[in-house]
Design an enzyme around this catalytic site. Structure first.
Site, PDB file in Angstrom:
ATOM      1  CG  ASP A 118      -7.052   2.027  -3.217  1.00 38.44           C
ATOM      2  OD1 ASP A 118      -7.022   2.411  -2.254  1.00 38.44           O
ATOM      3  OD2 ASP A 118      -6.972   0.995  -3.416  1.00 38.44           O
ATOM      4  CE  LYS A 176      -3.777   0.479  -0.244  1.00 45.96           C
ATOM      5  NZ  LYS A 176      -4.517   0.620  -1.287  1.00 45.96           N
ATOM      6  CG  HIS A 218      -4.020   3.920  -5.662  1.00 41.59           C
ATOM      7  ND1 HIS A 218      -4.497   3.641  -6.942  1.00 41.59           N
ATOM      8  CD2 HIS A 218      -3.698   2.841  -5.071  1.00 41.59           C
ATOM      9  CE1 HIS A 218      -4.613   2.279  -6.986  1.00 41.59           C
ATOM     10  NE2 HIS A 218      -4.089   1.790  -5.922  1.00 41.59           N
TER      11      HIS A 218
END
Length: 371
Positions: free
Chosen positions: A270, A75, A96
């Site tokens: 996201d 992540k 992202h």
């Protein structure tokens, strides 16, 4: 090269960026793989598994980050991780950035080279490092939506496939890409009545042919969205604009037309989410209700099935990790234009146009930095 694999610290994120099998491949090529102690436990990989693969364990988080040349994550880095990054290091993970201005600025300030899994392209088209997690998220979206439809979760008390004599739930999937197809496939398999909306007629033709007309395929227009809002029990937002913020397709005003207890699952969260009322949630508290409509907006859905997700992710990322480790980031990207599409930040410069436009920041062509 010294390759660090930290333990993920995002809420209920159990994945790890590398399997022991992946570590073994890198060690076999002469690289020093350093795994944070307990990093793989959430995905079912023990410290002993990594040691058997030739990796070194490190309990000191600060030392792990300080010593690393290449950092592998799953992540986007959290605030305390951004603070650990420094110039000369390469970070390879999902970023992202179009949904996170503060993260973008933090990475620019770090001076590090940041390569995003989700913007790397493939010669045949598509996003090869986003696809495996999109597959997982699409399938999980239906599970999450079905659970959220239960009365105890705030839903309308509808069983997705129905029963003999009782109609199944109506499921609409907005977006017919990897997430959307997998969501539609899962819902169809469970016996729901499924409609897929997409702007691409060729894509709708592919889905119609592949599933032999068992799901409805509809060209996405304002009218089609409004009908979906009125008729659906479960809507799954599976919209992707690569590297950019997702468009808001269902507004707050439209919620009043939805059935009480219906469910929105926003897989695009996201990238900022594709529903106006979406806000990121966690596996600990996955849902909230707005105007009688249940919202499920967990930003790391595949983290809940960490073992499957970690294996699928490593299968996809390992060839790119090998290239980075063997060649260094600059030559690895110079040798592969599709890999170069993953460069988002380098030495204080923003190299992904959609992110620069989202925040009004200066954009620099990646090619000018790669050489």
């Amino acid at each position: 090269m010294k390759i660090a694999v930290p333990k993920e610290i995002k809420n209920h994120e159990y994945r790890v960026a590398l399997t022991p099998s992946g570590a073994r491949e890198l060690v076999g090529r002469g690289h020093d793989v350093i795994v944070q102690a307990a990093a793989g436990e959430g995905a079912g990989f023990s410290d002993a598994d990594f040691e058997a693969a030739g990796a070194r364990l490190e309990a000191d988080v600060a030392k792990l980050w300080d010593d690393a040349e290449l950092i592998l994550k799953v992540k986007e880095p959290q605030a305390e991780e951004v603070a650990r990054l420094s110039a000369g290091q390469t970070l390879f993970t999902y970023l992202h950035l179009a949904a996170e201005e503060s993260l973008t600025k933090g990475l620019l300030d770090s001076g590090a080279t940041c390569i995003a899994y989700e913007t790397i392209t493939a010669p045949e088209g598509g996003l090869p490092l986003l696809a495996p997690m999109s597959t997982v998220a699409g399938r999980m979206a239906v599970q999450a939506g079905a659970h959220s439809l239960e009365k105890a979760q705030g839903g309308a008390g509808i069983l997705l496939p129905g029963v003999p004599g009782v109609a199944p739930a109506r499921v609409t999937v907005i977006g017919g890409g990897v997430v959307g197809e997998n969501a539609a496939r899962m819902a169809l398999g469970l016996g729901a009545e499924v409609t897929v909306l997409d702007k691409s007629i060729p894509r709708l033709e592919t889905l119609d042919d592949r599933y032999q007309g068992r799901m409805k395929t509809v060209f996405s227009t304002a009218d089609a969205l409004e009908e979906a809002v009125r008729e659906s029990d479960l809507i799954i937002g599976a919209v992707l604009v690569p590297g950019a913020a997702a468009p808001k397709l269902i507004t707050r005003d439209m919620l009043s037309d939805m059935k009480p207890g219906s469910v929105l699952v926003d897989v695009a969260i996201d990238q900022g989410g594709c529903f106006e009322t979406s806000k990121p949630t966690t596996h600990a508290e996955p849902t909230y209700v707005v105007d009688g409509v249940v919202h499920y907006c967990v930003a790391n859905m595949p983290g809940a099935v960490a073992r499957t997700s970690t294996q699928a992710l490593t299968n996809a990322t390992l060839p790119f990790v090998v290239a980075l480790a063997d060649k260094g980031w600059q030559k690895a990207l110079a040798d592969d234009d599709h890999f170069a599409a993953g460069l988002n930040v380098h030495d204080g410069k923003l190299t992904y146009r959609a992110v620069a436009e989202a925040f009004g920041l200066e954009y620099v062509e990646a090619a000018s930095l790669i050489g």
